[in-house]
Enzyme design. Structure first.
Site, PDB file in Angstrom:
ATOM      1  N   ASP A  30      -2.185   0.410 -11.546  1.00 33.18           N
ATOM      2  CA  ASP A  30      -1.490   1.447 -10.704  1.00 33.18           C
ATOM      3  C   ASP A  30      -0.583   2.369 -11.512  1.00 33.18           C
ATOM      4  O   ASP A  30       0.471   1.799 -12.273  1.00 33.18           O
ATOM      5  CB  ASP A  30      -0.638   0.974  -9.553  1.00 33.18           C
ATOM      6  CG  ASP A  30      -0.472   2.091  -8.338  1.00 33.18           C
ATOM      7  OD1 ASP A  30      -1.190   2.146  -7.290  1.00 33.18           O
ATOM      8  OD2 ASP A  30       0.262   2.787  -8.670  1.00 33.18           O
ATOM      9  N   ILE A  31      -0.590   3.614 -11.624  1.00 35.94           N
ATOM     10  CA  ILE A  31       0.585   4.401 -12.242  1.00 35.94           C
ATOM     11  C   ILE A  31       1.994   4.327 -11.895  1.00 35.94           C
ATOM     12  O   ILE A  31       2.815   4.618 -12.457  1.00 35.94           O
ATOM     13  CB  ILE A  31      -0.080   5.930 -12.149  1.00 35.94           C
ATOM     14  CG1 ILE A  31       0.424   6.923 -13.371  1.00 35.94           C
ATOM     15  CG2 ILE A  31       0.223   6.747 -10.951  1.00 35.94           C
ATOM     16  CD1 ILE A  31      -0.158   8.173 -13.537  1.00 35.94           C
ATOM     17  N   ASN A  87      -5.030   0.492   2.325  1.00 36.21           N
ATOM     18  CA  ASN A  87      -4.371   1.345   3.247  1.00 36.21           C
ATOM     19  C   ASN A  87      -5.345   2.314   3.649  1.00 36.21           C
ATOM     20  O   ASN A  87      -6.412   2.841   3.130  1.00 36.21           O
ATOM     21  CB  ASN A  87      -3.430   2.361   2.590  1.00 36.21           C
ATOM     22  CG  ASN A  87      -2.164   1.237   2.274  1.00 36.21           C
ATOM     23  OD1 ASN A  87      -1.800   0.368   2.578  1.00 36.21           O
ATOM     24  ND2 ASN A  87      -1.564   1.698   0.955  1.00 36.21           N
ATOM     25  N   VAL A  96      -4.760   8.628  -1.727  1.00 33.79           N
ATOM     26  CA  VAL A  96      -5.935   9.238  -2.337  1.00 33.79           C
ATOM     27  C   VAL A  96      -7.224   8.851  -1.655  1.00 33.79           C
ATOM     28  O   VAL A  96      -7.226   7.436  -1.130  1.00 33.79           O
ATOM     29  CB  VAL A  96      -6.041   8.258  -3.649  1.00 33.79           C
ATOM     30  CG1 VAL A  96      -7.417   8.602  -4.258  1.00 33.79           C
ATOM     31  CG2 VAL A  96      -4.693   8.379  -4.461  1.00 33.79           C
ATOM     32  N   HIS A 100      -9.552   1.875  -2.280  1.00 37.52           N
ATOM     33  CA  HIS A 100      -9.060   1.200  -3.185  1.00 37.52           C
ATOM     34  C   HIS A 100      -8.499  -0.121  -2.811  1.00 37.52           C
ATOM     35  O   HIS A 100      -7.526   0.104  -1.652  1.00 37.52           O
ATOM     36  CB  HIS A 100      -8.043   1.969  -4.232  1.00 37.52           C
ATOM     37  CG  HIS A 100      -7.058   2.923  -3.308  1.00 37.52           C
ATOM     38  ND1 HIS A 100      -7.282   3.868  -2.633  1.00 37.52           N
ATOM     39  CD2 HIS A 100      -5.760   2.645  -3.160  1.00 37.52           C
ATOM     40  CE1 HIS A 100      -6.410   4.517  -2.181  1.00 37.52           C
ATOM     41  NE2 HIS A 100      -5.400   3.694  -2.455  1.00 37.52           N
TER      42      HIS A 100
HETATM   43  P1  5GP Z   1      -2.521   4.711  -1.470  1.00 37.46           P
HETATM   44  O1  5GP Z   1      -1.183   5.291  -1.179  1.00 37.46           O
HETATM   45  O2  5GP Z   1      -3.620   5.785  -1.280  1.00 37.46           O
HETATM   46  O3  5GP Z   1      -3.062   3.315  -0.920  1.00 37.46           O
HETATM   47  O4  5GP Z   1      -2.664   4.360  -3.048  1.00 37.46           O
HETATM   48  C1  5GP Z   1      -2.871   5.388  -3.969  1.00 37.46           C
HETATM   49  C2  5GP Z   1      -2.511   4.360  -5.194  1.00 37.46           C
HETATM   50  O5  5GP Z   1      -3.073   5.369  -6.287  1.00 37.46           O
HETATM   51  C3  5GP Z   1      -0.944   4.770  -5.477  1.00 37.46           C
HETATM   52  O6  5GP Z   1      -0.301   3.254  -5.579  1.00 37.46           O
HETATM   53  C4  5GP Z   1      -0.722   5.455  -6.623  1.00 37.46           C
HETATM   54  O7  5GP Z   1       0.445   5.304  -7.346  1.00 37.46           O
HETATM   55  C5  5GP Z   1      -1.788   5.543  -7.534  1.00 37.46           C
HETATM   56  N1  5GP Z   1      -2.402   6.385  -8.296  1.00 37.46           N
HETATM   57  C6  5GP Z   1      -2.470   7.826  -7.921  1.00 37.46           C
HETATM   58  N2  5GP Z   1      -2.852   8.603  -8.762  1.00 37.46           N
HETATM   59  C7  5GP Z   1      -3.022   7.784  -9.761  1.00 37.46           C
HETATM   60  C8  5GP Z   1      -3.481   8.156 -11.115  1.00 37.46           C
HETATM   61  O8  5GP Z   1      -3.922   9.020 -11.549  1.00 37.46           O
HETATM   62  N3  5GP Z   1      -3.676   6.859 -12.064  1.00 37.46           N
HETATM   63  C9  5GP Z   1      -3.418   5.497 -11.706  1.00 37.46           C
HETATM   64  N4  5GP Z   1      -3.694   4.791 -12.461  1.00 37.46           N
HETATM   65  N5  5GP Z   1      -2.850   5.387 -10.288  1.00 37.46           N
HETATM   66  C10 5GP Z   1      -2.843   6.424  -9.316  1.00 37.46           C
END
Ligand code: 5GP
Length: 114
Positions: A30-31, A87, A96, A100
Site C-alpha cells: 500500500d502506498i 472495505n 478505490v 482489494h
Molecule cells: P480503500 O480505502 O479503497 O479500502 O483502500 C485503497 C487503498 O489503496 C488505500 O490504502 C491507498 O493507500 C491505496 N492506494 C491508492 N492508490 C494507490 C496507488 O497508486 N498505489 C498503491 N500501492 N496503493 C494505492
C-alpha cells in the site's frame, strides 16, 4: 466498468512494489501504509465492490485470502497474526472501486477500528 488506478498497476502502466502475482491475483504494498506491514491483494478481474461479487467470482475472491496467508507465511508474520479487511462503499471507507483485500500486520491492531 470504469478503470481504476489498480488496473494501471495490473497492466504495469504505473509502478508498484509487487509482492506476488499469478493469473488471478496481484499483491503489492500500500502506498500509504497504516501498519508496519500493509499490502493489498487484488483480483486481476475488475470487480468494483464486494456487492458486485458474482457467483462465478467465488473462486477468485477466495483466492485473495489464500494469497494473503501465503505471503504472511513467507514473510514470517503468519503466526504472530495480522488483519485482512475489505472495505465496501462510502461508509466502509472504500476509495478505490476495484475490490482489494488489505493485509495489515507488524503490531497489535486495535478493535473496533473506529
Ligand atoms: P480503500 O480505502 O479503497 O479500502 O483502500 C485503497 C487503498 O489503496 C488505500 O490504502 C491507498 O493507500 C491505496 N492506494 C491508492 N492508490 C494507490 C496507488 O497508486 N498505489 C498503491 N500501492 N496503493 C494505492
Amino acid at each position: 466498468m470504469a478503470e481504476t488506478i489498480f488496473d494501471k498497476i495490473i497492466n504495469k502502466e504505473i509502478p508498484a512494489d509487487i509482492l506476488y502475482e499469478d493469473e488471478l491475483a496481484l499483491a503489492f504494498k500500500d502506498i500509504n501504509p497504516q501498519a508496519p506491514t500493509h499490502f493489498l491483494v487484488i483480483p486481476k478481474k475488475q470487480i468494483a465492490t464486494v456487492n458486485d461479487i458474482a457467483e462465478e467470482d467465488r473462486v477468485v475472491v477466495g483466492h485473495l485470502s489464500f494469497v494473503a496467508a501465503k505471503i504472511a507465511k513467507e514473510q514470517g508474520f503468519a503466526d504472530q497474526g495480522y488483519r485482512t479487511v475489505m472495505n465496501c462503499n462510502e461508509y466502509g471507507g472504500q476509495t478505490v472501486y476495484h475490490i482489494h483485500l488489505h493485509v495489515l500486520a507488524g503490531k497489535p491492531l486495535g478493535w473496533p477500528p473506529y
